[in-house]
Design a protein around this motif. Sequence first.
Motif, PDB file in Angstrom:
ATOM      1  N   GLU A   7      18.056  74.398  54.602  1.00  0.00           N
ATOM      2  CA  GLU A   7      18.913  75.129  54.032  1.00  0.00           C
ATOM      3  C   GLU A   7      19.644  76.038  54.736  1.00  0.00           C
ATOM      4  O   GLU A   7      19.562  76.942  55.453  1.00  0.00           O
ATOM      5  N   CYS A   8      21.007  75.838  54.323  1.00  0.00           N
ATOM      6  CA  CYS A   8      21.956  77.073  55.127  1.00  0.00           C
ATOM      7  C   CYS A   8      21.722  78.337  54.035  1.00  0.00           C
ATOM      8  O   CYS A   8      21.085  78.489  53.163  1.00  0.00           O
ATOM      9  N   ASP A   9      22.648  79.299  54.539  1.00  0.00           N
ATOM     10  CA  ASP A   9      22.213  80.787  53.914  1.00  0.00           C
ATOM     11  C   ASP A   9      23.551  81.469  53.878  1.00  0.00           C
ATOM     12  O   ASP A   9      24.451  81.268  54.339  1.00  0.00           O
ATOM     13  N   LYS A  10      23.353  82.634  53.086  1.00  0.00           N
ATOM     14  CA  LYS A  10      24.483  83.482  52.882  1.00  0.00           C
ATOM     15  C   LYS A  10      24.870  84.348  54.156  1.00  0.00           C
ATOM     16  O   LYS A  10      26.299  84.528  54.247  1.00  0.00           O
ATOM     17  N   GLN A  11      24.173  84.793  55.008  1.00  0.00           N
ATOM     18  CA  GLN A  11      24.356  85.635  55.962  1.00  0.00           C
ATOM     19  C   GLN A  11      25.110  84.656  57.106  1.00  0.00           C
ATOM     20  O   GLN A  11      24.269  83.817  57.700  1.00  0.00           O
ATOM     21  N   GLN A  12      26.285  84.998  57.466  1.00  0.00           N
ATOM     22  CA  GLN A  12      26.866  84.064  58.443  1.00  0.00           C
ATOM     23  C   GLN A  12      27.828  84.998  59.386  1.00  0.00           C
ATOM     24  O   GLN A  12      28.192  86.028  59.099  1.00  0.00           O
ATOM     25  N   GLN A  13      27.883  84.449  60.461  1.00  0.00           N
ATOM     26  CA  GLN A  13      28.915  84.826  61.410  1.00  0.00           C
ATOM     27  C   GLN A  13      30.309  85.017  60.827  1.00  0.00           C
ATOM     28  O   GLN A  13      30.658  84.312  60.047  1.00  0.00           O
ATOM     29  N   ALA A  14      31.279  85.909  61.624  1.00  0.00           N
ATOM     30  CA  ALA A  14      32.601  86.179  61.060  1.00  0.00           C
ATOM     31  C   ALA A  14      33.652  85.132  61.402  1.00  0.00           C
ATOM     32  O   ALA A  14      34.761  85.147  60.868  1.00  0.00           O
ATOM     33  N   GLN A  15      33.517  84.255  62.334  1.00  0.00           N
ATOM     34  CA  GLN A  15      34.277  83.277  62.868  1.00  0.00           C
ATOM     35  C   GLN A  15      33.495  81.832  63.150  1.00  0.00           C
ATOM     36  O   GLN A  15      32.337  81.538  62.879  1.00  0.00           O
ATOM     37  N   GLU A  16      34.472  80.848  63.095  1.00  0.00           N
ATOM     38  CA  GLU A  16      33.874  79.476  63.245  1.00  0.00           C
ATOM     39  C   GLU A  16      33.064  79.353  64.372  1.00  0.00           C
ATOM     40  O   GLU A  16      33.241  79.904  65.507  1.00  0.00           O
ATOM     41  N   CYS A  17      32.158  78.631  64.277  1.00  0.00           N
ATOM     42  CA  CYS A  17      31.223  78.013  65.398  1.00  0.00           C
ATOM     43  C   CYS A  17      30.482  76.879  64.823  1.00  0.00           C
ATOM     44  O   CYS A  17      30.543  76.658  63.800  1.00  0.00           O
ATOM     45  N   GLY A  20      25.041  75.092  63.222  1.00  0.00           N
ATOM     46  CA  GLY A  20      23.514  75.673  63.652  1.00  0.00           C
ATOM     47  C   GLY A  20      23.360  76.986  64.146  1.00  0.00           C
ATOM     48  O   GLY A  20      22.478  77.740  64.110  1.00  0.00           O
ATOM     49  N   ARG A  21      24.454  77.756  64.372  1.00  0.00           N
ATOM     50  CA  ARG A  21      24.835  79.071  65.026  1.00  0.00           C
ATOM     51  C   ARG A  21      25.624  79.974  63.923  1.00  0.00           C
ATOM     52  O   ARG A  21      25.682  81.026  64.278  1.00  0.00           O
ATOM     53  N   LEU A  22      26.038  79.309  62.842  1.00  0.00           N
ATOM     54  CA  LEU A  22      27.007  80.026  61.824  1.00  0.00           C
ATOM     55  C   LEU A  22      25.876  81.074  61.064  1.00  0.00           C
ATOM     56  O   LEU A  22      26.179  82.206  60.801  1.00  0.00           O
ATOM     57  N   GLU A  56      25.534  70.700  65.229  1.00  0.00           N
ATOM     58  CA  GLU A  56      26.746  70.603  66.155  1.00  0.00           C
ATOM     59  C   GLU A  56      28.215  70.651  65.537  1.00  0.00           C
ATOM     60  O   GLU A  56      29.265  70.873  66.173  1.00  0.00           O
ATOM     61  N   GLN A  57      28.284  70.537  64.146  1.00  0.00           N
ATOM     62  CA  GLN A  57      29.499  70.425  63.553  1.00  0.00           C
ATOM     63  C   GLN A  57      30.099  71.907  63.720  1.00  0.00           C
ATOM     64  O   GLN A  57      29.632  72.782  63.040  1.00  0.00           O
ATOM     65  N   PRO A  58      31.565  71.860  63.897  1.00  0.00           N
ATOM     66  CA  PRO A  58      32.302  73.187  63.519  1.00  0.00           C
ATOM     67  C   PRO A  58      32.267  73.685  62.425  1.00  0.00           C
ATOM     68  O   PRO A  58      32.639  72.673  61.416  1.00  0.00           O
ATOM     69  N   LEU A  59      32.063  74.681  61.901  1.00  0.00           N
ATOM     70  CA  LEU A  59      32.017  75.054  60.642  1.00  0.00           C
ATOM     71  C   LEU A  59      32.691  76.678  60.615  1.00  0.00           C
ATOM     72  O   LEU A  59      32.228  77.571  61.123  1.00  0.00           O
ATOM     73  N   GLU A  60      33.616  76.955  59.591  1.00  0.00           N
ATOM     74  CA  GLU A  60      34.131  78.305  59.134  1.00  0.00           C
ATOM     75  C   GLU A  60      33.074  78.831  58.193  1.00  0.00           C
ATOM     76  O   GLU A  60      32.603  78.234  57.489  1.00  0.00           O
ATOM     77  N   PRO A  61      33.112  80.273  58.228  1.00  0.00           N
ATOM     78  CA  PRO A  61      32.373  80.884  57.075  1.00  0.00           C
ATOM     79  C   PRO A  61      32.891  80.509  55.802  1.00  0.00           C
ATOM     80  O   PRO A  61      33.878  80.164  55.519  1.00  0.00           O
ATOM     81  N   TYR A  62      31.910  80.552  54.880  1.00  0.00           N
ATOM     82  CA  TYR A  62      32.263  80.082  53.378  1.00  0.00           C
ATOM     83  C   TYR A  62      31.561  81.060  52.649  1.00  0.00           C
ATOM     84  O   TYR A  62      30.058  81.585  53.032  1.00  0.00           O
ATOM     85  N   HIS A  63      31.439  80.799  51.131  1.00  0.00           N
ATOM     86  CA  HIS A  63      31.075  82.036  50.222  1.00  0.00           C
ATOM     87  C   HIS A  63      30.070  81.136  49.310  1.00  0.00           C
ATOM     88  O   HIS A  63      29.234  81.690  48.397  1.00  0.00           O
ATOM     89  N   GLU A  64      30.134  79.985  48.978  1.00  0.00           N
ATOM     90  CA  GLU A  64      29.670  79.335  47.841  1.00  0.00           C
ATOM     91  C   GLU A  64      27.871  78.936  48.795  1.00  0.00           C
ATOM     92  O   GLU A  64      27.618  78.777  49.549  1.00  0.00           O
ATOM     93  N   SER A  65      27.066  79.363  47.416  1.00  0.00           N
ATOM     94  CA  SER A  65      25.553  79.254  47.628  1.00  0.00           C
ATOM     95  C   SER A  65      24.915  78.648  46.675  1.00  0.00           C
ATOM     96  O   SER A  65      25.512  78.164  45.609  1.00  0.00           O
TER      97      SER A  65
END
Length: 222
Positions: A7-17, A20-22, A56-65
């Motif tokens: 499961e992904c989570d709310k706490q994220q980095q501020a930029q696209e990455c 798996g590292r977001l 490995e997929q590039p992903l920007e921060p988002y807010h939906e949970s």
Amino acid sequence: MNVVLVECDKQQQAQECPAGRLFTSEWFQWAYHYAEIINPDRIFLLSAQHGVLSPEQPLEPYHESFSGMEKLAVRQWTETVVASLKTALNDSFPLAVFTVLMKTPNSRPLIESLGNNAQRIFASIPASKQVQQLQSMVRNIEKTLPVPAISAPAFFQISSMLQATRAKTINEIPKDQIQAVSHKVHYYSNWNKMINNGWNPIPQSQDHDEALLNLIQSVIRI
């Protein structure tokens, strides 16, 4: 085929990455590390907004949970996820054994849809105790694994994690990233006891401490 769903989570980095590292929460770092260390055939991330993601997929921060998601929305999300898994795994889907790492109660419809081939790790463990359980699971597995020397791909992954913080000194690196680096070094290197319990990555000897700091400093200078 063994497949781990995290499961992904709310706490994220501020930029696209890479996805798996977001996500930077303590729960996600330990869950993803567990997924890596059991060496499955595939790892997928489960996002409330994007459904099934490759790490490995590039992903920007988002807010939906998943928090507050209505039952109908959960059912629709589940149908989308199962369809995406069938597409991604193709003929292997009926043979896949799924390990599901989700802390939200909304995971039940997904488990039911995947049937007997799915196991939810935290079926009866409250969220407040899941990190402790993950830590215990990871360390029990690590005790049984050979400890390889640090590899170039591992160093590149650690470098990317640190460079994404844009830090110029060790003190500027967020503690969650220090923890994530500690996990990677602990797994990929021959420094056997790199971190202690919890959020304080306290090595058990000064040599390990110096090794971790030297690695971080060398990456910052790149």
